[in-house]
Design an enzyme around this catalytic site. Structure first.
Site, PDB file in Angstrom:
ATOM      1  N   ALA A  10       1.086  -1.208   0.104  1.00 40.17           N
ATOM      2  CA  ALA A  10       0.575   0.015   0.056  1.00 40.17           C
ATOM      3  C   ALA A  10       0.752   1.402  -0.047  1.00 40.17           C
ATOM      4  O   ALA A  10       0.122   2.220   0.272  1.00 40.17           O
ATOM      5  CB  ALA A  10      -1.053   0.283   0.797  1.00 40.17           C
ATOM      6  N   TYR A 153       7.998 -12.898 -15.355  1.00 41.30           N
ATOM      7  CA  TYR A 153       6.680 -12.222 -14.708  1.00 41.30           C
ATOM      8  C   TYR A 153       5.126 -12.725 -15.006  1.00 41.30           C
ATOM      9  O   TYR A 153       4.155 -12.751 -14.753  1.00 41.30           O
ATOM     10  CB  TYR A 153       6.718 -10.475 -14.974  1.00 41.30           C
TER      11      TYR A 153
END
Length: 252
Positions: A10, A153
């Site tokens: 966050a 990824y």
């Protein structure tokens, strides 16, 4: 009704934008990240601006023990987690498979896949006893459209897409919703991290078109959590107008 939202990763990008939009709608937040000072700063700002409660927890989702302990030791007043946003993740490198770093692969798998599983494994029992909850997993269009130099990824985000479907099936009987959000090209710290601090190279990715912003994606995530109890968005791809899917762009 005020809810409790847990958001991983966050301190920037999608995670920070999600914290802001849920705070704007008066929900209490548990926010996690590796940068303790930055996390505390964000928590303080959100509490002051929106009058909500924010609990910052500084740890790395790659650390299984830290993940489990963070949830197990939550104060009782924070254990009724309504929504989990599994946002923590990263990309490292844009190398051909034979030239890619094994260490980069391990970091992506440990964060994007195993970290998501650790946190979810810890939070799900808290939702099971209440017979409700919503898990948002941050996937990517890279989990659906494989591109050159995306090897590690793409593999990690393909796993997130598959995990989300599996979790949705397995947790159905507990009335726990699972939504996989798959953003396309977005202007966050993502590129800078991927190119290991090379800001110029990171910015060049977006030349010729307007990418998504963190707020764009956060608003969609928030929307998926506002639907009636019997409605669940299972999987959602989000791209900017210039991006048709994972690999097709129009740069005018």
């Amino acid at each position: 009704m005020q809810k409790t939202i847990l958001i991983t990763g966050a301190t920037s990008g999608f995670g920070k934008a999600c914290a802001e939009i849920f705070a704007q709608h008066s929900h209490n937040l548990i926010i996690t990240g590796r940068r303790a000072e930055r996390l505390s700063e964000i928590a303080g700002n959100l509490q002051e601006q929106y009058g909500i409660q924010v609990l910052p927890l500084a740890f790395d989702v790659q650390d299984k023990v830290a993940c489990l302990q963070a949830i197990e030791t939550l104060p009782n007043e924070w254990k009724d987690i309504d929504i989990l946003v599994n946002n923590a993740g990263l990309a490292l490198g844009r190398d051909l498979f034979d030239e890619a770093s094994i260490e980069d692969w391990e970091t992506m798998i440990d964060t994007n896949v195993k970290g998501l599983m650790y946190i979810s494994k810890a939070v799900v029992p808290l939702m099971q006893v209440r017979g409700k909850g919503h898990i948002i997993n941050m996937g990517s269009v890279a989990g659906k459209e494989i591109y050159e130099r995306g090897n590690g990824y793409c593999a990690s985000k393909t796993a997130v897409v598959a995990l989300s479907r599996s979790m949705r099936i397995d947790l159905l009987k507990y009335k726990i919703k699972v939504t996989c959000i798959n953003p396309g090209a977005a202007d966050t710290e993502f590129g800078t991290v991927r190119f290991k601090g090379d800001v110029e190279k990171a910015n060049s990715i977006y030349n010729g078109f307007i990418p998504l912003t963190p707020k764009d994606v956060a608003e969609v995530i928030y929307y998926t959590t506002t639907l009636p109890a019997h409605v669940c968005i299972n999987d959602l791809d989000i791209t900017c107008l210039a991006q048709a899917d994972g690999i097709y762009f129009f740069k005018g």
